[in-house]
Enzyme design. Structure first.
Site, PDB file in Angstrom:
ATOM      1  N   SER A 119       4.238 -17.414  85.792  1.00 34.07           N
ATOM      2  CA  SER A 119       3.859 -17.982  84.540  1.00 34.07           C
ATOM      3  C   SER A 119       3.756 -19.563  84.582  1.00 34.07           C
ATOM      4  O   SER A 119       4.513 -20.058  85.346  1.00 34.07           O
ATOM      5  CB  SER A 119       5.263 -17.834  83.614  1.00 34.07           C
ATOM      6  OG  SER A 119       4.691 -18.291  82.302  1.00 34.07           O
ATOM      7  N   THR A 155       6.112 -12.808  77.564  1.00 32.66           N
ATOM      8  CA  THR A 155       5.163 -12.376  78.437  1.00 32.66           C
ATOM      9  C   THR A 155       5.237 -10.962  78.634  1.00 32.66           C
ATOM     10  O   THR A 155       6.363 -10.367  78.175  1.00 32.66           O
ATOM     11  CB  THR A 155       4.509 -13.174  79.764  1.00 32.66           C
ATOM     12  OG1 THR A 155       3.366 -12.568  80.144  1.00 32.66           O
ATOM     13  CG2 THR A 155       5.563 -12.804  80.629  1.00 32.66           C
ATOM     14  N   LYS A 161       6.648  -8.159  74.712  1.00 36.03           N
ATOM     15  CA  LYS A 161       6.234  -8.693  73.378  1.00 36.03           C
ATOM     16  C   LYS A 161       6.292  -7.489  72.556  1.00 36.03           C
ATOM     17  O   LYS A 161       6.913  -8.219  71.260  1.00 36.03           O
ATOM     18  CB  LYS A 161       4.580  -8.933  73.469  1.00 36.03           C
ATOM     19  CG  LYS A 161       4.150 -10.119  74.604  1.00 36.03           C
ATOM     20  CD  LYS A 161       3.082 -10.180  74.630  1.00 36.03           C
ATOM     21  CE  LYS A 161       2.376 -11.510  75.592  1.00 36.03           C
ATOM     22  NZ  LYS A 161       0.964 -11.872  75.678  1.00 36.03           N
ATOM     23  N   ASN A 184       4.672 -13.041  71.007  1.00 31.08           N
ATOM     24  CA  ASN A 184       4.950 -13.944  72.164  1.00 31.08           C
ATOM     25  C   ASN A 184       5.851 -15.019  72.130  1.00 31.08           C
ATOM     26  O   ASN A 184       5.948 -15.856  73.102  1.00 31.08           O
ATOM     27  CB  ASN A 184       3.550 -14.100  72.526  1.00 31.08           C
ATOM     28  CG  ASN A 184       2.912 -15.510  72.150  1.00 31.08           C
ATOM     29  OD1 ASN A 184       3.010 -15.482  70.935  1.00 31.08           O
ATOM     30  ND2 ASN A 184       2.216 -16.079  72.690  1.00 31.08           N
ATOM     31  N   ASP A 234      -0.819 -15.811  70.463  1.00 32.12           N
ATOM     32  CA  ASP A 234      -1.948 -15.518  71.131  1.00 32.12           C
ATOM     33  C   ASP A 234      -3.206 -15.143  70.467  1.00 32.12           C
ATOM     34  O   ASP A 234      -4.268 -15.295  70.992  1.00 32.12           O
ATOM     35  CB  ASP A 234      -1.650 -13.815  71.997  1.00 32.12           C
ATOM     36  CG  ASP A 234      -0.707 -14.132  73.142  1.00 32.12           C
ATOM     37  OD1 ASP A 234      -0.579 -15.225  73.661  1.00 32.12           O
ATOM     38  OD2 ASP A 234      -0.266 -13.225  73.348  1.00 32.12           O
ATOM     39  N   GLY A 250      -3.356  -2.668  75.638  1.00 32.22           N
ATOM     40  CA  GLY A 250      -1.825  -2.995  75.216  1.00 32.22           C
ATOM     41  C   GLY A 250      -1.688  -4.080  74.276  1.00 32.22           C
ATOM     42  O   GLY A 250      -2.505  -4.346  73.380  1.00 32.22           O
ATOM     43  N   ARG A 267      -7.873   2.887  81.030  1.00 33.05           N
ATOM     44  CA  ARG A 267      -7.777   3.851  82.198  1.00 33.05           C
ATOM     45  C   ARG A 267      -7.193   5.286  81.576  1.00 33.05           C
ATOM     46  O   ARG A 267      -7.581   6.082  82.242  1.00 33.05           O
ATOM     47  CB  ARG A 267      -6.808   3.275  83.129  1.00 33.05           C
ATOM     48  CG  ARG A 267      -7.221   1.891  83.860  1.00 33.05           C
ATOM     49  CD  ARG A 267      -6.300   1.291  84.700  1.00 33.05           C
ATOM     50  NE  ARG A 267      -5.392   0.663  83.771  1.00 33.05           N
ATOM     51  CZ  ARG A 267      -4.322  -0.002  84.405  1.00 33.05           C
ATOM     52  NH1 ARG A 267      -3.966  -0.079  85.774  1.00 33.05           N
ATOM     53  NH2 ARG A 267      -3.413  -0.659  83.374  1.00 33.05           N
ATOM     54  N   TYR A 300      -5.019 -15.751  83.987  1.00 35.42           N
ATOM     55  CA  TYR A 300      -4.954 -17.238  84.257  1.00 35.42           C
ATOM     56  C   TYR A 300      -4.517 -17.490  85.812  1.00 35.42           C
ATOM     57  O   TYR A 300      -4.542 -18.642  86.342  1.00 35.42           O
ATOM     58  CB  TYR A 300      -4.237 -17.899  83.387  1.00 35.42           C
ATOM     59  CG  TYR A 300      -2.806 -17.707  83.004  1.00 35.42           C
ATOM     60  CD1 TYR A 300      -1.692 -18.176  83.817  1.00 35.42           C
ATOM     61  CD2 TYR A 300      -2.175 -16.686  82.152  1.00 35.42           C
ATOM     62  CE1 TYR A 300      -0.440 -18.070  83.818  1.00 35.42           C
ATOM     63  CE2 TYR A 300      -0.895 -16.308  82.178  1.00 35.42           C
ATOM     64  CZ  TYR A 300      -0.054 -17.045  82.742  1.00 35.42           C
ATOM     65  OH  TYR A 300       1.325 -16.997  82.767  1.00 35.42           O
ATOM     66  N   GLY A 347      -8.693 -17.319  80.508  1.00 31.90           N
ATOM     67  CA  GLY A 347      -7.068 -17.189  80.219  1.00 31.90           C
ATOM     68  C   GLY A 347      -6.358 -18.402  80.493  1.00 31.90           C
ATOM     69  O   GLY A 347      -5.446 -18.600  79.617  1.00 31.90           O
TER      70      GLY A 347
END
Length: 278
Positions: free
Chosen positions: A15, A61, A65, A86, A102, A127, A150, A216, A237
């Site tokens: 982070s 993170t 959340k 967050n 976010d 998610g 997925r 990021y 990001g």
């Protein structure tokens, strides 16, 4: 007065939030200390319960959340819509007030990439971050989205959110991504670090759509890398991280997320400079 803040998650070593927040509080002349703690979902309640009155707030993170939302006393519409927070303000009266910065960070990043309105989008993942992306895109006029995942069974929360927002939603497997990106205004990547993109997406899509890649670190993420190869527009990001962090700083300092702080342009520049140097 010295105050304590931190980002929590598992893993959390990657982070860059401590870099951003340290720069912010130094710019504001505040003796506030922002660290990081590796915390799992089942440990979060005990961690928060064990904090003393010197603590002002927490950032969360993955994968915390949803749990942070459940532990809050108050929240706003963005938290209620996404089922995820967050940011947690530990108010002086003892209450725990949650926000999802976010959503605003995503919207600002898209505007910085030159996108003012969205009709159709493709979102990879289902998610908490994907739900924030959906709400942010709904805020700039999106009519419908295709979700590439997925495991389709894990997308139920996103499907329910789209229905609540009145959005048309199609669900496809990740392996079909290359067949659904043409015509999209935005293609958003929200999967965790380490998940690769094993398809070369169509050139025309990369030239016309904005790629929102929430990765990021490391940068560029798998989606952004393909867009950058052809000079496409990218909402990074890192930009999302910066803009959501600015709103966290507002919240921790003033208790508000929508009202800019004094000299916020200078504050944002200090945070961006620190991020670029990290």
């Amino acid at each position: 007065m010295s105050r304590q803040l931190a980002v929590l998650g598992h893993p959390v070593e990657h982070s860059l939030s401590p870099v951003l927040h340290a720069a912010a509080y130094a710019h504001l002349g505040l003796d506030w200390h922002y660290g990081r703690h590796d915390v799992r979902e089942h440990e979060l309640a005990g961690f928060i319960d064990g904090l003393d009155r010197s603590w002002r707030g927490l950032s969360a993170t993955m994968p915390l959340k949803e749990e942070l939302y459940r532990l809050a006393d108050e929240w706003d519409d963005a938290v209620a819509q996404t089922g995820a927070a967050n940011t947690l303000l530990l108010a002086d009266d003892g209450s725990r007030v949650a926000r999802n910065t976010d959503v605003a960070g995503i919207e600002r990043s898209l505007r910085d990439a030159g996108l003012e309105t969205v009709h159709q989008a493709v979102i990879v993942g289902a998610g908490a971050t994907a739900r924030s992306v959906l709400v942010a895109l709904d805020g700039v006029g999106m009519r419908g989205a295709t979700i590439a995942v997925r495991e389709p069974a894990r997308a139920s929360g996103l499907v329910e959110l789209a229905d609540t927002l009145g959005l048309d939603l199609d669900l496809v497997r990740l392996g079909d991504l290359e067949h659904v990106v043409e015509g999209a205004d935005v293609v958003a990547w929200t999967l965790p670090n380490g998940v690769g993109l094993n398809q070369v997406l169509p050139f025309d899509a990369r030239m016309t759509a904005v790629a929102l890649d929430v990765t990021y670190h490391p940068w560029p993420g798998p989606l952004a890398a393909q867009w950058l190869e052809v000079g496409g527009r990218v909402a990074s990001g890192r930009d999302m991280l910066l803009h959501q962090a600015v709103r966290q700083v507002r919240f921790f300092v003033s208790g508000q997320t929508d009202e800019p702080l004094d000299d916020e342009a200078g504050l944002e520049l200090a945070m961006r400079t620190a991020l670029d140097a990290a």
